[in-house]
Scaffold this motif. Structure first.
Motif, mmCIF file in Angstrom:
data_model
loop_
_atom_site.group_PDB
_atom_site.id
_atom_site.type_symbol
_atom_site.label_atom_id
_atom_site.label_comp_id
_atom_site.label_asym_id
_atom_site.label_seq_id
_atom_site.Cartn_x
_atom_site.Cartn_y
_atom_site.Cartn_z
ATOM 1 N N LEU A 488 0.802 -1.102 -0.037
ATOM 2 C CA LEU A 488 -0.060 0.049 0.045
ATOM 3 C C LEU A 488 0.851 1.277 -0.039
ATOM 4 C CD1 LEU A 488 -2.621 -1.069 2.864
ATOM 5 C CD2 LEU A 488 -2.714 -1.129 0.051
ATOM 6 N N THR A 489 0.892 1.986 -0.983
ATOM 7 C CA THR A 489 1.890 3.035 -1.177
ATOM 8 C C THR A 489 1.135 4.266 -1.793
ATOM 9 O OG1 THR A 489 2.738 2.240 -3.431
ATOM 10 C CG2 THR A 489 3.993 1.452 -1.657
ATOM 11 N N ASP A 490 0.041 4.147 -2.302
ATOM 12 C CA ASP A 490 -0.514 5.220 -2.975
ATOM 13 C C ASP A 490 -1.032 6.335 -1.754
ATOM 14 O OD1 ASP A 490 -1.520 6.217 -5.826
ATOM 15 O OD2 ASP A 490 -3.045 6.658 -4.333
ATOM 16 N N SER A 491 -0.923 7.651 -2.327
ATOM 17 C CA SER A 491 -1.430 8.730 -1.269
ATOM 18 C C SER A 491 -2.607 8.404 -0.848
ATOM 19 C CB SER A 491 -0.937 9.947 -1.724
ATOM 20 O OG SER A 491 -1.897 10.325 -2.816
ATOM 21 N N ALA A 492 -3.711 7.901 -1.683
ATOM 22 C CA ALA A 492 -4.896 7.870 -1.362
ATOM 23 C C ALA A 492 -5.228 6.653 -0.625
ATOM 24 C CB ALA A 492 -5.787 7.695 -2.736
ATOM 25 N N GLU A 493 -4.335 5.546 -0.577
ATOM 26 C CA GLU A 493 -4.478 4.563 0.240
ATOM 27 C C GLU A 493 -4.042 4.832 1.774
ATOM 28 O OE1 GLU A 493 -3.707 0.702 -3.128
ATOM 29 O OE2 GLU A 493 -1.907 1.924 -2.121
ATOM 30 N N MET A 547 -6.431 -7.264 -8.633
ATOM 31 C CA MET A 547 -5.263 -7.202 -9.500
ATOM 32 C C MET A 547 -5.180 -8.903 -9.892
ATOM 33 S SD MET A 547 -4.535 -3.945 -9.932
ATOM 34 C CE MET A 547 -2.913 -3.921 -10.540
ATOM 35 N N PRO A 548 -5.669 -9.208 -10.664
ATOM 36 C CA PRO A 548 -5.705 -10.726 -10.950
ATOM 37 C C PRO A 548 -4.125 -11.319 -11.302
ATOM 38 C CG PRO A 548 -7.305 -9.706 -12.548
ATOM 39 C CD PRO A 548 -6.424 -8.547 -11.784
ATOM 40 N N GLU A 549 -3.285 -10.422 -11.611
ATOM 41 C CA GLU A 549 -1.951 -10.828 -11.927
ATOM 42 C C GLU A 549 -1.096 -10.787 -10.900
ATOM 43 O OE1 GLU A 549 -2.044 -6.800 -12.543
ATOM 44 O OE2 GLU A 549 -3.450 -8.358 -13.270
ATOM 45 N N ASP A 550 -1.414 -10.048 -9.618
ATOM 46 C CA ASP A 550 -0.814 -9.687 -8.638
ATOM 47 C C ASP A 550 -1.581 -10.004 -7.053
ATOM 48 O OD1 ASP A 550 0.912 -8.569 -6.579
ATOM 49 O OD2 ASP A 550 1.065 -6.744 -7.744
ATOM 50 N N ALA A 551 -1.353 -11.170 -6.728
ATOM 51 C CA ALA A 551 -2.191 -11.529 -5.610
ATOM 52 C C ALA A 551 -1.700 -10.768 -4.164
ATOM 53 C CB ALA A 551 -1.992 -12.976 -5.347
ATOM 54 N N GLY A 552 -0.511 -10.429 -4.198
ATOM 55 C CA GLY A 552 0.074 -9.770 -3.001
ATOM 56 C C GLY A 552 -0.443 -8.497 -2.686
ATOM 57 N N THR A 553 -0.422 -7.737 -3.914
ATOM 58 C CA THR A 553 -0.934 -6.351 -4.027
ATOM 59 C C THR A 553 -2.491 -6.575 -3.668
ATOM 60 O OG1 THR A 553 0.712 -5.305 -5.366
ATOM 61 C CG2 THR A 553 -1.393 -4.402 -5.156
ATOM 62 N N THR A 554 -3.218 -7.354 -4.460
ATOM 63 C CA THR A 554 -4.595 -7.472 -4.076
ATOM 64 C C THR A 554 -4.969 -7.910 -2.758
ATOM 65 O OG1 THR A 554 -5.023 -8.402 -6.342
ATOM 66 C CG2 THR A 554 -6.787 -8.951 -4.600
ATOM 67 N N GLN A 555 -4.116 -8.901 -2.094
ATOM 68 C CA GLN A 555 -4.436 -9.013 -0.746
ATOM 69 C C GLN A 555 -4.273 -7.887 0.270
ATOM 70 O OE1 GLN A 555 -1.926 -11.788 1.194
ATOM 71 N NE2 GLN A 555 -3.820 -13.000 2.166
ATOM 72 N N ALA A 556 -3.146 -7.030 -0.050
ATOM 73 C CA ALA A 556 -3.049 -5.788 0.761
ATOM 74 C C ALA A 556 -4.072 -4.804 0.522
ATOM 75 C CB ALA A 556 -1.638 -5.254 0.203
ATOM 76 N N ARG A 557 -4.652 -4.409 -0.606
ATOM 77 C CA ARG A 557 -5.657 -3.752 -0.901
ATOM 78 C C ARG A 557 -6.991 -4.353 -0.353
ATOM 79 N NH1 ARG A 557 -4.057 -1.993 -6.857
ATOM 80 N NH2 ARG A 557 -2.021 -0.310 -6.079
ATOM 81 N N LEU A 558 -7.017 -5.578 -0.262
ATOM 82 C CA LEU A 558 -8.351 -6.071 0.299
ATOM 83 C C LEU A 558 -8.317 -5.700 1.986
ATOM 84 C CD1 LEU A 558 -9.024 -9.499 -1.680
ATOM 85 C CD2 LEU A 558 -10.083 -7.183 -1.869
ATOM 86 N N ALA A 559 -7.161 -6.095 2.466
ATOM 87 C CA ALA A 559 -6.778 -5.659 4.026
ATOM 88 C C ALA A 559 -7.376 -4.096 4.239
ATOM 89 C CB ALA A 559 -5.472 -5.860 4.144
ATOM 90 N N LEU A 560 -6.996 -3.208 3.160
ATOM 91 C CA LEU A 560 -7.360 -1.831 3.372
ATOM 92 C C LEU A 560 -8.589 -1.804 3.492
ATOM 93 C CD1 LEU A 560 -6.467 1.122 3.335
ATOM 94 C CD2 LEU A 560 -6.396 1.098 0.925
#
Length: 583
Positions: A488-493, A547-560
RNA sequence: GCGCCCGUAGCUCAGCUGGAUAGAGCACCAGAUUCCUAAUCUGGGGGUCACAGGUUCGAGUCCUGUCGGGCGCACCA
């Protein structure tokens, strides 16, 4: 963890260190020292007024305090940068990882996030609604009902031991009128033609079944008797029936109070006698003659000796009568006894929710509580202003004639319980509120309930759909908390995380101010942040949650977003609104 | 006459109990949709915080006064 409270601890600790080093004086008072999120985000994540607040005690210039303090704070691991700004504020920027830990806090506590032990289990009594038991609740009662109920939940969330209470005004003349009105309906049920309900009686149809029930149960047993023979029994039965009605009305709003306290019981069981005896022992009751109120003397005014309570000794304008001219106790006398009972039950903290038209009664009631509790008890009377009903901007006209007012039930039936509850908290309790049926039914952002619930539903929509793309991804809160939140790095996040981190503080502030409407405002803001991030994903596909091709980022964003859903649900629970998963 | 509440953008209102350049929504103007719910979002203009003093490092916030609005003012509840 409440990050602001945490940083404040660090600030205080650093001041102590500086005191040990002889740079600042020792033993200063930190009561006004605040650590808050600055209004302007460019000022950093948190700001403290420490240097400004201490300048007088330390006999130093704000900047001379701020400089060494900022230097110390900059050395903390969680502090990325410390700057002195304006007249002497210290602005801190905290490490992103510190904030990511806060998201883990949310995921670990779920909807209990924001709970605190601020009140340390102290007992508090919240009395609200307390409408006369003469008919169903109507629009005039709704706001106090919702406000009182939300306040009770809010206070419980910060650690109060809350008792929700309703005072039944079942002792006055209007209950006699009720009993006579029911007696008419009873005669009617026994096929007597009673004609039009006479002026001064309660004409509402809701009394018909009450009369019918009595007729069914007792037959003609009460016919032809003198009023004195049946009045008591009819009062009892009528009040019971009306309270059943009231309880059902409240239940339709999801309100359930624990104690229903009868005014009549104070008259019958000596409550008034013992309360007044307590005041008499303190020398606070005497017989005297009141001055007529200045500027507006009632026509039938006549000076006469009355039994008076020395309210003026406790901040009221004049002393207040306890007995009517016929010798009966005044409403105030019973109310003193009622609050005496609360004090006896161990409540030092009491909240009464009244309509604004009772504002003139506050001083005397506060005076009574102070007198009864030897100044140990504290009564906080909260007033609710009027609700004006509109339909598409047009005022809904209601005459005082019975049957023509909008009932609570009609309101709930038309727009739904959640909408009623939320809308009633979109204004400060002591400001008038417009309730527009048309807006309440709208499914757009004009409708704040919808807007917040829509955010919650969108999040759950994502959580449902992620399985289509990444069937093996673990999306339970525990797994999400363990995900790589560094993604999670985007400023909005990050802004969303920081906003969530203010939730515990927002709850405390709302509870301390006893203003649950602040919760509604907070939820709108958080929902707005979420909707913004969602749409950012529309413009920049790299920011989508799934992000179907990026499970790690998807999981972090779902956490958010799971965190956001928890906070939304936590807040909606205070207001008493269901957090829906789909719409 | 007295007491309490209130006065913030054209409209409806927030403003964390004294903090930095006063914020949202509506309305108005200009934009975004082959894509997780566009039921949404982005940008723009718009202010003597009713007025006048005072308190202090600093006031929409606290104090005093004035003006304007609401509620209340023995024995009803």
């Amino acid at each position: 963890m409440n990050p602001y409270a945490y940083i404040r601890e660090q600030v205080v600790a650093m001041i102590d260190v500086l005191a040990d080093d002889g740079i600042l004086p020792a033993g200063m008072d930190f009561a006004n020292l605040a650590v808050e999120a600055p209004r302007d985000p460019s000022h950093g994540d948190v700001a403290t007024n420490a240097a400004l607040v201490l300048t007088k005690q330390a006999k130093m210039k704000p900047r001379d305090i701020a400089a060494p303090l900022a230097g110390r704070l900059a050395g903390l691991e969680v502090v990325e940068a410390a700057e002195i700004a304006g007249p002497g504020f210290i602005n801190l920027r905290l490490a992103d990882d510190f904030w990511r830990e806060r998201l883990k806090d949310v995921l670990g506590t779920g909807t209990a996030y924001g709970d605190s032990q601020l009140a340390a289990g102290e007992k508090i009594n919240v009395e609200y609604v307390s409408a006369n038991p003469t008919g169903p609740l109507h629009i005039g009662h709704v706001r106090g009902a919702v406000y009182g109920d939300a306040l009770a939940t809010l206070l419980a969330k910060v650690g109060y031991d809350v008792c929700k209470e309703y005072y039944i005004n079942d002792a006055g003349a209007q209950v006699d009128v009720l009993a006579r009105s029911v007696h008419l309906r009873y005669r009617e049920a026994l096929r007597e033609d009673v004609g039009e309900i006479p002026e001064g009686m309660y004409p509402g149809d809701y009394l018909i079944p009450v009369g019918q029930d009595i007729a069914k149960r007792d037959g003609d047993k009460w016919l032809g008797l003198a009023e004195a023979e049946w009045l008591g029994e009819f009062r009892r039965l009528s009040v019971d029936a009306m309270m059943d009605l009231v309880r059902a009305d409240l239940a339709s709003l999801g309100i359930e109070q624990e104690v229903f306290f009868s005014e009549q019981s104070l008259h019958l069981e000596g409550g008034i006698d013992s309360a007044l005896a307590a005041l008499r022992d303190k020398g606070l009751i005497y017989t005297g003659v009141l001055e007529p109120p200045k500027g507006k003397t009632p026509d039938d005014w006549e000076p006469r000796p009355q039994t008076l309570f020395k309210a003026s000794q406790f901040g009221d304008d004049v002393d207040r009568p306890l007995q009517k001219s016929d010798g009966a106790w005044t409403y105030f006398a019973a109310d003193i006894a009622y609050h005496h009972d609360k004090v006896e039950r161990g409540y030092k903290q009491m909240v009464d929710v009244w309509g604004a038209d009772h504002g003139g009664y506050i001083k005397r009631m506060n005076a009574a509580v102070r007198a009864l509790s030897n100044d140990q008890g504290h009564l906080d009377v909260r007033l609710c202003q009027m609700v004006r009903l509109l339909r598409g901007g047009e005022v809904v006209r209601m005459s005082k004639r019975a049957g023509n007012f909008v009932t609570l039930r009609e309101l709930v039936d038309e727009v739904g319980r959640d909408v009623v509850r939320f809308m009633m908290l979109t204004r400060k309790n002591d400001a008038p509120l417009d309730f527009d049926f048309q807006v309440a039914m709208e499914q757009s952002k004009d409708n704040p309930v919808f807007y917040v619930q829509y955010a919650h539903a969108r999040i759950h929509s994502v959580l449902r759909r992620v399985g289509d793309e990444l069937p093996d991804l673990a999306v339970d809160p525990e797994s999400l908390a363990k995900s790589d939140l560094g993604r999670l790095t985007d400023s909005a996040e990050m802004d969303l995380i920081k906003h969530m981190a203010t939730w515990p503080r927002a709850v405390e502030i709302a509870a301390q101010a006893r203003e649950p409407h602040r919760i509604a405002f907070y939820l709108n803001e958080l929902a707005s942040d979420f909707h913004a991030l969602w749409n950012k994903g529309n413009a920049e596909p790299g920011l989508r949650f799934i992000m179907p091709e990026d499970a790690g980022t998807t999981q972090a964003r779902l956490a958010l977003i799971q965190g956001v859903a928890f906070v939304l649900a936590s807040g909606l629970a205070i207001i008493g609104v269901e957090p829906v998963d789909s719409m």
